[in-house]
Design an enzyme around this catalytic site. Structure first.
Site, PDB file in Angstrom:
ATOM      1  N   LYS A  93       0.822  -1.213   0.000  1.00 56.59           N
ATOM      2  CA  LYS A  93       0.000   0.000   0.000  1.00 56.59           C
ATOM      3  C   LYS A  93       0.855   1.261   0.000  1.00 56.59           C
ATOM      4  O   LYS A  93       0.609   2.191  -0.745  1.00 56.59           O
ATOM      5  CB  LYS A  93      -0.911   0.061   1.243  1.00 56.59           C
ATOM      6  CG  LYS A  93      -1.815  -1.127   1.430  1.00 56.59           C
ATOM      7  CD  LYS A  93      -2.678  -0.974   2.688  1.00 56.59           C
ATOM      8  CE  LYS A  93      -1.907  -0.932   3.991  1.00 56.59           C
ATOM      9  NZ  LYS A  93      -1.370  -2.221   4.438  1.00 56.59           N
ATOM     10  N   ARG A 142      -8.265   1.321  10.334  1.00 56.67           N
ATOM     11  CA  ARG A 142      -7.841  -0.051  10.599  1.00 56.67           C
ATOM     12  C   ARG A 142      -8.931  -0.857  11.297  1.00 56.67           C
ATOM     13  O   ARG A 142      -8.783  -2.052  11.502  1.00 56.67           O
ATOM     14  CB  ARG A 142      -6.632  -0.060  11.549  1.00 56.67           C
ATOM     15  CG  ARG A 142      -5.298   0.239  10.931  1.00 56.67           C
ATOM     16  CD  ARG A 142      -4.789  -0.927  10.126  1.00 56.67           C
ATOM     17  NE  ARG A 142      -3.428  -1.304  10.426  1.00 56.67           N
ATOM     18  CZ  ARG A 142      -2.357  -0.678   9.952  1.00 56.67           C
ATOM     19  NH1 ARG A 142      -2.466   0.367   9.192  1.00 56.67           N
ATOM     20  NH2 ARG A 142      -1.150  -1.120  10.262  1.00 56.67           N
ATOM     21  N   ARG A 192      12.241  -6.913   3.930  1.00 52.54           N
ATOM     22  CA  ARG A 192      12.293  -5.452   3.895  1.00 52.54           C
ATOM     23  C   ARG A 192      13.383  -4.895   4.834  1.00 52.54           C
ATOM     24  O   ARG A 192      13.512  -5.308   5.978  1.00 52.54           O
ATOM     25  CB  ARG A 192      10.915  -4.925   4.312  1.00 52.54           C
ATOM     26  CG  ARG A 192      10.771  -3.447   4.260  1.00 52.54           C
ATOM     27  CD  ARG A 192       9.336  -3.065   4.178  1.00 52.54           C
ATOM     28  NE  ARG A 192       8.581  -3.468   5.372  1.00 52.54           N
ATOM     29  CZ  ARG A 192       7.293  -3.210   5.505  1.00 52.54           C
ATOM     30  NH1 ARG A 192       6.632  -2.601   4.552  1.00 52.54           N
ATOM     31  NH2 ARG A 192       6.667  -3.585   6.593  1.00 52.54           N
ATOM     32  N   ARG A 244      12.761  -3.243  10.579  1.00 53.94           N
ATOM     33  CA  ARG A 244      11.784  -2.777  11.571  1.00 53.94           C
ATOM     34  C   ARG A 244      11.465  -3.920  12.527  1.00 53.94           C
ATOM     35  O   ARG A 244      11.286  -5.046  12.084  1.00 53.94           O
ATOM     36  CB  ARG A 244      10.496  -2.341  10.850  1.00 53.94           C
ATOM     37  CG  ARG A 244      10.427  -0.874  10.549  1.00 53.94           C
ATOM     38  CD  ARG A 244       9.321  -0.530   9.579  1.00 53.94           C
ATOM     39  NE  ARG A 244       7.998  -1.058   9.944  1.00 53.94           N
ATOM     40  CZ  ARG A 244       6.905  -0.898   9.198  1.00 53.94           C
ATOM     41  NH1 ARG A 244       6.969  -0.215   8.065  1.00 53.94           N
ATOM     42  NH2 ARG A 244       5.755  -1.408   9.576  1.00 53.94           N
ATOM     43  N   ARG A 259       0.650  -9.372  13.285  1.00 50.05           N
ATOM     44  CA  ARG A 259       0.041  -8.324  12.450  1.00 50.05           C
ATOM     45  C   ARG A 259      -1.002  -8.908  11.494  1.00 50.05           C
ATOM     46  O   ARG A 259      -2.045  -8.305  11.263  1.00 50.05           O
ATOM     47  CB  ARG A 259       1.130  -7.577  11.668  1.00 50.05           C
ATOM     48  CG  ARG A 259       1.922  -6.647  12.578  1.00 50.05           C
ATOM     49  CD  ARG A 259       3.215  -6.202  11.949  1.00 50.05           C
ATOM     50  NE  ARG A 259       3.035  -5.375  10.779  1.00 50.05           N
ATOM     51  CZ  ARG A 259       4.002  -5.115   9.902  1.00 50.05           C
ATOM     52  NH1 ARG A 259       5.198  -5.651  10.072  1.00 50.05           N
ATOM     53  NH2 ARG A 259       3.766  -4.348   8.873  1.00 50.05           N
TER      54      ARG A 259
HETATM   55  P1  ATP Z   1       3.390  -1.923   5.993  1.00 48.44           P
HETATM   56  O1  ATP Z   1       4.557  -1.779   6.880  1.00 48.44           O
HETATM   57  O2  ATP Z   1       3.620  -2.854   4.871  1.00 48.44           O
HETATM   58  O3  ATP Z   1       2.817  -0.616   5.532  1.00 48.44           O
HETATM   59  P2  ATP Z   1       1.384  -2.078   7.884  1.00 48.44           P
HETATM   60  O4  ATP Z   1       0.327  -1.440   7.073  1.00 48.44           O
HETATM   61  O5  ATP Z   1       0.951  -3.116   8.858  1.00 48.44           O
HETATM   62  O6  ATP Z   1       2.363  -2.671   6.875  1.00 48.44           O
HETATM   63  P3  ATP Z   1       1.979   0.447   9.023  1.00 48.44           P
HETATM   64  O7  ATP Z   1       0.738   0.960   8.389  1.00 48.44           O
HETATM   65  O8  ATP Z   1       3.239   1.148   8.765  1.00 48.44           O
HETATM   66  O9  ATP Z   1       2.247  -1.050   8.696  1.00 48.44           O
HETATM   67  O10 ATP Z   1       1.660   0.360  10.582  1.00 48.44           O
HETATM   68  C1  ATP Z   1       2.637  -0.051  11.499  1.00 48.44           C
HETATM   69  C2  ATP Z   1       2.012  -0.094  12.879  1.00 48.44           C
HETATM   70  O11 ATP Z   1       1.529   1.210  13.261  1.00 48.44           O
HETATM   71  C3  ATP Z   1       0.781  -1.000  13.017  1.00 48.44           C
HETATM   72  O12 ATP Z   1       1.117  -2.348  13.213  1.00 48.44           O
HETATM   73  C4  ATP Z   1       0.107  -0.372  14.246  1.00 48.44           C
HETATM   74  O13 ATP Z   1       0.757  -0.699  15.437  1.00 48.44           O
HETATM   75  C5  ATP Z   1       0.323   1.108  14.009  1.00 48.44           C
HETATM   76  N1  ATP Z   1      -0.763   1.714  13.229  1.00 48.44           N
HETATM   77  C6  ATP Z   1      -0.676   2.268  11.991  1.00 48.44           C
HETATM   78  N2  ATP Z   1      -1.861   2.738  11.593  1.00 48.44           N
HETATM   79  C7  ATP Z   1      -2.736   2.483  12.596  1.00 48.44           C
HETATM   80  C8  ATP Z   1      -4.120   2.720  12.792  1.00 48.44           C
HETATM   81  N3  ATP Z   1      -4.867   3.297  11.861  1.00 48.44           N
HETATM   82  N4  ATP Z   1      -4.682   2.320  13.965  1.00 48.44           N
HETATM   83  C9  ATP Z   1      -3.974   1.720  14.907  1.00 48.44           C
HETATM   84  N5  ATP Z   1      -2.652   1.454  14.797  1.00 48.44           N
HETATM   85  C10 ATP Z   1      -2.035   1.837  13.665  1.00 48.44           C
END
Ligand code: ATP
Ligand code: MG
Length: 223
Positions: free
Chosen positions: A13, A88, A127, A160, A171
């Site tokens: 994404k 989320r 990654r 990370r 996750r």
């Molecule tokens: P990627 O790293 O591939 O983007 P991802 O979408 O799981 O995967 P991030 O969106 O970067 O990773 O989110 C990392 C962490 O940040 C999540 O696991 C969570 O702990 C927190 N987080 C991010 N967005 C939210 C949200 N909308 N609500 C709650 N926690 C969030």
């Protein structure tokens, strides 16, 4: 244009939101990036959020919804935005609707990124990021020329903590339990579009662009 990129962790994404936002002149709002910046800056939110993030859990809604709402209402999002990583869960989706509704706005389209679990795990596990300039690499798909050293600034690369194999599993579980149901939520509103994300970056980008074009056609037809 106001878009959401929805999908499991590691599906790409962020990569696509970066590309499409530049191409379409939209603002890219990544809740994960906003939270990691807060952690690095040791703000009050960052200090509270850190443990949840490192353990692969969602941070409590109150730590993230206001940050995202402020962004959406800021001048830089005037022309539209791509939300990446938000909402989320159902309550975040409802807060988003009411935040936009206050100024008569709405989400135009939700792109739901679909890939097999195997593809996702391979993408996340390989990654790496530069500890100094933040450049992204992948052990298999875009390795640096010298192992563990950034091509741009020669600093060390790191992984990370939430990309460690045991945390990836958490996750994915959190995604299935809390985030996946948003597909129904947006499908019921008639604004969901699926994107096949098993291919390479350029192919996925083309799939999204095709979705955007079909969207403007539908809108034209409605006029
Ligand atoms: P990627 O790293 O591939 O983007 P991802 O979408 O799981 O995967 P991030 O969106 O970067 O990773 O989110 C990392 C962490 O940040 C999540 O696991 C969570 O702990 C927190 N987080 C991010 N967005 C939210 C949200 N909308 N609500 C709650 N926690 C969030
Ligand atoms: Mg992300």
């Amino acid at each position: 244009m106001r878009l959401i990129f929805h999908g499991p962790p590691g599906v790409g994404k962020g990569t696509q939101a970066g590309r499409i936002s530049i191409e379409q002149g939209l603002s890219h709002i990544s809740s994960g990036d906003l939270l990691r910046a807060a952690v690095d800056a040791k703000t009050e939110v960052g200090l509270k959020a850190r443990e949840y993030i490192e353990n692969g859990l969602l941070v409590p809604d109150e730590l993230i919804v206001n940050i995202v709402a402020d962004k959406i209402n800021s001048a830089e999002c005037e022309k539209g935005f791509i939300l990446d990583g938000f909402p989320r869960n159902l309550s975040q989706a409802k807060v988003l609707d009411s935040t936009l509704g206050k100024t008569g706005k709405k989400i135009d389209r939700v792109f739901s990124f679909i890939a097999s679990e195997e593809v996702i795990i391979t993408r996340i596990a390989g990654r790496r990021m530069c500890e100094s300039c933040g450049a992204h690499y992948h052990e298999l798909f875009s390795p640096p020329s010298k192992e563990n050293v950034c091509d741009e600034c020669q600093s060390k690369l790191f992984q990370r903590k939430d990309d460690y194999p045991e945390t990836i599993k958490v996750r994915l579980k959190v995604y299935k339990e809390q985030t996946e149901k948003l597909i129904d939520y947006y499908n019921n509103k008639g604004i969901l579009e699926e994107v096949d994300c098993n291919g390479d970056k350029a192919e996925i980008q083309q799939n999204i662009i095709a979705g955007l074009h079909s969207m403007s056609k539908e809108e034209r037809d409605m006029e």
